[in-house]
Write an enzyme that holds these catalytic residues in place. Structure first.
Site, PDB file in Angstrom:
ATOM      1  N   SER A 933       1.451 -74.738  63.842  1.00 34.58           N
ATOM      2  CA  SER A 933       1.079 -73.392  63.383  1.00 34.58           C
ATOM      3  C   SER A 933       0.351 -72.630  64.477  1.00 34.58           C
ATOM      4  O   SER A 933      -0.417 -73.205  65.249  1.00 34.58           O
ATOM      5  CB  SER A 933       0.156 -73.473  62.155  1.00 34.58           C
ATOM      6  OG  SER A 933       0.799 -74.059  61.055  1.00 34.58           O
ATOM      7  N   CYS A 934       0.631 -71.354  64.530  1.00 34.06           N
ATOM      8  CA  CYS A 934      -0.249 -70.399  65.205  1.00 34.06           C
ATOM      9  C   CYS A 934      -0.512 -69.308  64.165  1.00 34.06           C
ATOM     10  O   CYS A 934      -0.470 -69.587  62.971  1.00 34.06           O
ATOM     11  CB  CYS A 934       0.364 -69.861  66.493  1.00 34.06           C
ATOM     12  SG  CYS A 934       1.931 -69.002  66.278  1.00 34.06           S
ATOM     13  N   LYS A 935      -0.785 -68.093  64.582  1.00 33.03           N
ATOM     14  CA  LYS A 935      -1.103 -67.063  63.593  1.00 33.03           C
ATOM     15  C   LYS A 935       0.097 -66.758  62.708  1.00 33.03           C
ATOM     16  O   LYS A 935      -0.043 -66.585  61.495  1.00 33.03           O
ATOM     17  CB  LYS A 935      -1.596 -65.801  64.298  1.00 33.03           C
ATOM     18  CG  LYS A 935      -2.022 -64.697  63.334  1.00 33.03           C
ATOM     19  CD  LYS A 935      -2.924 -63.679  63.982  1.00 33.03           C
ATOM     20  CE  LYS A 935      -2.256 -62.923  65.093  1.00 33.03           C
ATOM     21  NZ  LYS A 935      -3.112 -61.847  65.636  1.00 33.03           N
TER      22      LYS A 935
END
Length: 1018
Positions: A933-935
């Site tokens: 995950s990132c943003k």
């Protein structure tokens, strides 16, 4: 602009069917107009075709064409200042001279204005963009295939049959001519096909760009889907392009080669070498080599019209060229068809260090659980709210202060209930795409849905003779966080330990609700057992002997003692005393706690302790109970002793019976006493529940708005985390359920789920990371129950039950999958999740955090989760032998990986990405599930996932290190992650990075040139 007047005149006089509108208009001469012979308006015949407005010399079509106006970079406006009625003007942007027109009536003017406004290419492009965005929002699929030059893709996104690969082609070139500067060219190839009697070429795909190489072997293959309907008579054109100006990317065609599929399938081993020809039919030097493979495919689509004898797959010799069936076939696997949709795939081939060809396929699918599981959670939350309303209704006869508090708590829960109902109604009526785009992450209606959730699979086939396959899954989704609620005060982790700013100086007592729930749950369990024993007493008295009754009484006495010991905890008595004091008016009465303290002081200092005194344990020590206190039925101790007295009466009644007592006598002696004892137990249990509800109400009311907002935010983040986790767990079950030791591992030590966070610890992303950490830790309360479907054609969609404190996900599996596990292991098959999260920020904001900010959250999180992973590893190696563990070609052992990870976690280093890479490998080798995950799971996630895939190919499938960087760049420039970007941003497929940002990225996490441009935050 340059134009040929003869050609324009020819266009102007074509029949009326080719024109949008024609008729007389008045055109003004002079004063800004272009016809300057005289002032005023002249009537002329006008014709509109596309963005060209022709006008003639006279007022009818019999006159000659006089001129044309190109309707671009302009807008149309009505003119009321003109002397001529019904006037309008074409205003050109940046031009001093505009053109004025007038119609014969208002209706004609309005019709001309409307058509002229829509005539420009810009207007058509805007309409196309708007409609394209609406279709993507509704279906989740781009209706225009950019790789096919804007041709509409009319396939149904749910019709997986249409996207099933049928043929695969690999390409290579040799002896390409040098450039003018004497260097080897940078090239790529596009493949187009046409099947007679059709005449329009359709682009099917292209290779990646290979820089400065005269003998390129392209790793990326071209796949022909079942919907393409190619046959042996289909013509194929391979066009070679040269990239002349990097990084601007000026592309020039070098030449092409033509053949038919019959030529390929009749050539030895389906390998055909063609000479590259220029546009004028001369050889430019060099050759293009085509390699064709048939893929194992399902039955052809219903709309296929190619005769069987003309089919390509009917012509390829199966014994030499047929590739083995893929591990994943979305059309043939009902499990995948039911849970996933909208697949996108890309295929690559490369030679390993032994010279064997390795086939690699990237597949990305959307999960239908993205909206299904949040909908089930809404129903679960609504049921829990309903139960809480019922508990609040039991709190009757409270004094004015607490009654007002109760009403305020009810009012807040009514608002929360309405929000959940509105969200549930939205989900029931939702008919759009099966994933939430990154640009929608702040949408309030979609806040419970994980952002950009996809399952990405890497299928690898090598040594086709022995059938060795491998599959690696990664779930990608945006960080589970409450984006619509912002991060002004931080995320959940900070909010759970601090009140809002205006209350930070206040001292909040530790919440007693968690312990209350535990004690209440234990009390409920024992109470049910007591009820069962009471029923057995009556049954034994009616149907058996007196000895049977006495035996049951012994068991009942044990369970009653457990029940009373549980009630002996100081918590229950304190909450009950607090609740009773709230029932009495405060005026003219002593506070309940003050009364307790006075009585306690008197009993401690003025009374003498004797052996005959009754004692009880208050959680700290033993305290004496007065005989007077014991006899009070309204006190907690009084209700406990009432149960003891009722049991003594029941026991004495049974003891007084003769040994040969009849069933009627036994029933007469026990039934009434059992009922009295049952009533006493129920009364104490009810008072305990009411007291707990009262305490919970007080704690909620103490900081009502903050507590409700915190509860809602936690629900939002947990919904996203649970949905993503379930998607990954189900895929892992489907993939590994037949592996040796897998099911026993899940039952014994649980399934490890590894979340990789690329968020920084700076600005809003700090709050996102805090939300994510709490949401991931909340997965500890999730249990998966696996069962066999009763109906072979049943729905494999999982269901969610339980409540916030204990969530149960029921996973139905087909009989075929269940048969792969022994009946003993599958019986009551359930397991817990072991969630861990490792976080390392990699963007420019993390650089700022390391220089002037705070990285303690990242460091603390990694250390804590290293401890969890170490414990799981110790259990794993203790319980399972090497034969029961996943096989790996890597020479690095598990203990070395654990030691190396522990070292890197303790090491304070700048953007230490080794933490993520080592923990990911360790998780895979312990049968764990991987999440990244990132943003928004779009840009940084793409860099991480592609790097992990190439690392797996190098470690597990002997990929030559010389190919590593090229394949990595190819996956980032032409792989499925570029398609993911387009699905999210619609108008572009470039990663949202700028050159300045990428300077702060670790080198291995930077995309290749021409693939990025600052569009939106990643």
């Amino acid at each position: 602009m340059r134009f040929n007047s003869k050609e324009l005149i020819n266009v102007a006089i074509q029949p009326a069917k080719f024109f949008t509108k024609e008729g007389p208009l008045y055109i003004r001469n002079g004063n800004g107009g272009w016809l300057r012979k005289s002032e005023g308006y002249q009537e002329k015949w006008c014709r509109l075709r596309g963005n060209l407005l022709f006008y003639f010399k006279g007022r009818d079509l019999l006159s000659d064409p006089q001129g044309v106006i190109v309707l671009e970079q302009c807008f149309i406006q009505e003119e009321y200042r003109e002397i001529q009625p019904h006037a309008f003007c074409v205003v050109f942007v940046g031009e001093e001279h505009n053109q004025y027109f007038a119609a014969h009536s208002t209706d004609q003017r309005d019709e001309w204005v409307a058509l002229l406004q829509q005539a420009s290419y810009e207007s058509l492009r805007g309409q196309l963009k708007s409609l394209r965005g609406q279709l993507i929002a509704r279906t989740g699929r781009d209706p225009i295939n950019e790789q096919r030059h804007g041709i509409l893709d009319l396939g149904d996104p749910m019709d997986l049959q249409q996207v099933e690969p049928m043929l695969e082609m690999s390409l290579a070139c040799s002896d390409l001519p040098k450039t003018v500067s004497g260097k080897a060219p940078s090239t790529f190839i596009t493949i187009s096909v046409v099947t007679p009697p059709e005449t329009e070429w359709t682009k099917c795909g292209q290779t990646e760009i290979i820089d400065s190489n005269s003998d390129p072997f392209y790793l990326m293959t071209v796949v022909f889907e079942a919907s393409s309907r190619v046959s042996v008579i289909t013509r194929l054109r391979a066009t070679l392009y040269e990239i002349r100006e990097k990084p601007n990317g000026a592309v020039m065609p070098m030449g092409s080669a033509l053949c038919s599929f019959r030529d390929i399938v009749t050539s030895p081993e389906n390998r055909l070498e063609l000479t590259i020809m220029s546009a004028d039919g001369r050889s430019i030097g060099g050759t293009i080599t085509l390699f064709l493979w048939e893929l194992d495919l399902p039955a052809p689509p219903k709309n296929t019209t190619i005769p069987k004898e003309k089919s390509v797959t009917n012509s390829i010799p199966r014994q030499t060229s047929t590739r083995k069936k893929k591990a994943l076939s979305l059309t043939q696997d009902s499990f995948y068809k039911a849970l996933y949709c909208c697949p996108i795939s890309k295929t690559y081939r490369y030679p390993n260090t032994d010279g064997a060809i390795v086939v690699v396929q990237e597949i990305m699918v959307e999960s239908k659980l993205s909206f299904n599981l949040p909908q089930q959670l809404m129903m679960l939350y609504l049921q829990e709210e309903k139960n809480w309303f019922e508990e609040l209704d039991r709190l009757a006869n409270l004094n004015e202060e607490y009654e007002a508090a109760r009403k305020e708590v009810i009012a807040e829960h009514v608002k929360l209930n309405a929000t959940y109902r509105a969200t549930l109604e939205f989900f029931k009526n939702y008919r759009g795409a099966q994933f939430k785009r990154s640009m929608d992450k702040t949408d309030k209606q979609l806040e419970f849905v994980p952002t950009n959730l996809h399952l990405q699979m890497l299928k690898v086939e090598e040594n086709m003779a022995d059938g060795r396959d491998a599959s690696y899954d990664i779930v990608t989704f945006g960080a589970p966080a409450a984006h619509p609620h912002k991060f002004r005060h931080g995320g959940l982790l900070r909010l759970l330990h601090h009140t809002p700013e205006e209350q930070q100086n206040a001292i909040r007592p530790r919440s007693q609700v968690p312990s209350a729930k535990d004690a209440s749950g234990q009390l409920n369990t024992i109470k049910e057992i007591v009820e069962q024993q009471l029923d057995k007493v009556v049954t034994a008295a009616k149907d058996y002997s007196l000895d049977a009754v006495k035996c049951v009484l012994l068991v009942l006495n044990e369970k009653l003692q457990e029940f009373l010991i549980t009630c002996d905890t100081a918590y229950f008595e304190t909450t009950y005393t607090s609740y009773k004091s709230a029932l009495e008016p405060k005026q003219g009465a002593i506070n309940g706690s003050e009364t307790s303290s006075i009585l306690s002081a008197e009993s401690t200092h003025s009374k003498i302790v004797t052996p005959e005194d009754k004692w009880t344990f208050d959680g700290v020590g033993f305290v004496k109970i007065d005989a007077e206190e014991r006899g009070k039925p309204g006190t907690w101790q009084g209700m406990k002793h009432q149960i003891e007295d009722c049991f003594e009466v029941l026991q004495q009644s049974v003891e007084m019976l003769p040994h040969n007592a009849t069933a009627t006598e036994r029933c007469h002696a026990t039934v009434s006493s059992v009922q009295t004892l049952r009533d006493a137990v129920n009364h104490l249990h009810t008072q305990a529940r009411i007291s707990i509800s009262f305490t919970r109400m007080k704690e909620e009311h103490s900081n009502l708005a903050f507590n409700m907002a915190l509860k809602y935010r936690r629900d939002v983040a947990f919904s996203q985390a649970l949905t993503a986790a379930t998607c990954g767990v189900i895929a892992k079950l489907r993939q590994c359920i037949d592996q040796k030791g897998f099911v026993r591992q899940l039952r014994t030590i649980g399934m490890i789920v590894h979340f990789e966070s690329l968020l920084s610890t700076y600005g809003e992303e700090m709050g996102m990371l805090e939300d994510m950490i709490v949401a991931i830790n909340d997965l500890n309360k999730v249990t998966f129950h696996v069962r066999e479907m009763s109906n072979p054609e049943g729905d494999p969609t999982p269901t969610v039950t339980g409540d916030r404190s204990k969530v149960i996900v029921n996973v139905p599996l087909s009989s075929a999958m269940c048969s792969k596990v022994s009946a003993e292991l599958f019986h009551n098959f359930q397991f817990k999740l072991v969630p861990i999260i490792f976080s390392v920020g990699l963007n420019e904001e993390q650089t700022l955090a390391e220089l002037i900010g705070d990285t303690s959250l990242q460091e603390t999180t990694n250390r804590e989760n290293m401890s969890k992973l170490q414990k799981y590893y110790d259990l794993f190696v203790h319980e399972f032998s090497p034969d029961d563990r996943p096989k790996s070609q890597s020479p690095v052992t598990l203990d070395i990986l654990v030691s190396s990870l522990a070292h890197h976690v303790q090491l304070k280093s700048h953007k230490n990405m080794e933490i993520l890479q080592i923990s990911s490998e360790l998780t895979r080798r312990m049968n764990g599930v991987r999440f990244t995950s990132c943003k928004s799971a779009k840009d940084r996630t793409a860099m991480s996932v592609t790097l992990e895939q190439c690392s797996l190919l190098q470690k597990e499938h002997q990929m030559d290190p010389k190919i590593f960087q090229h394949l990595l760049d190819t996956m980032r420039s032409d792989g499925i992650r570029r398609d993911n970007v387009r699905k999210n941003l619609v108008h572009t497929n470039k990663y949202a990075f700028s050159k300045m940002q990428l300077r702060a990225f670790p080198k291995m996490y930077r995309p290749p040139d021409r693939t990025f441009g600052k569009q939106a935050a990643s």
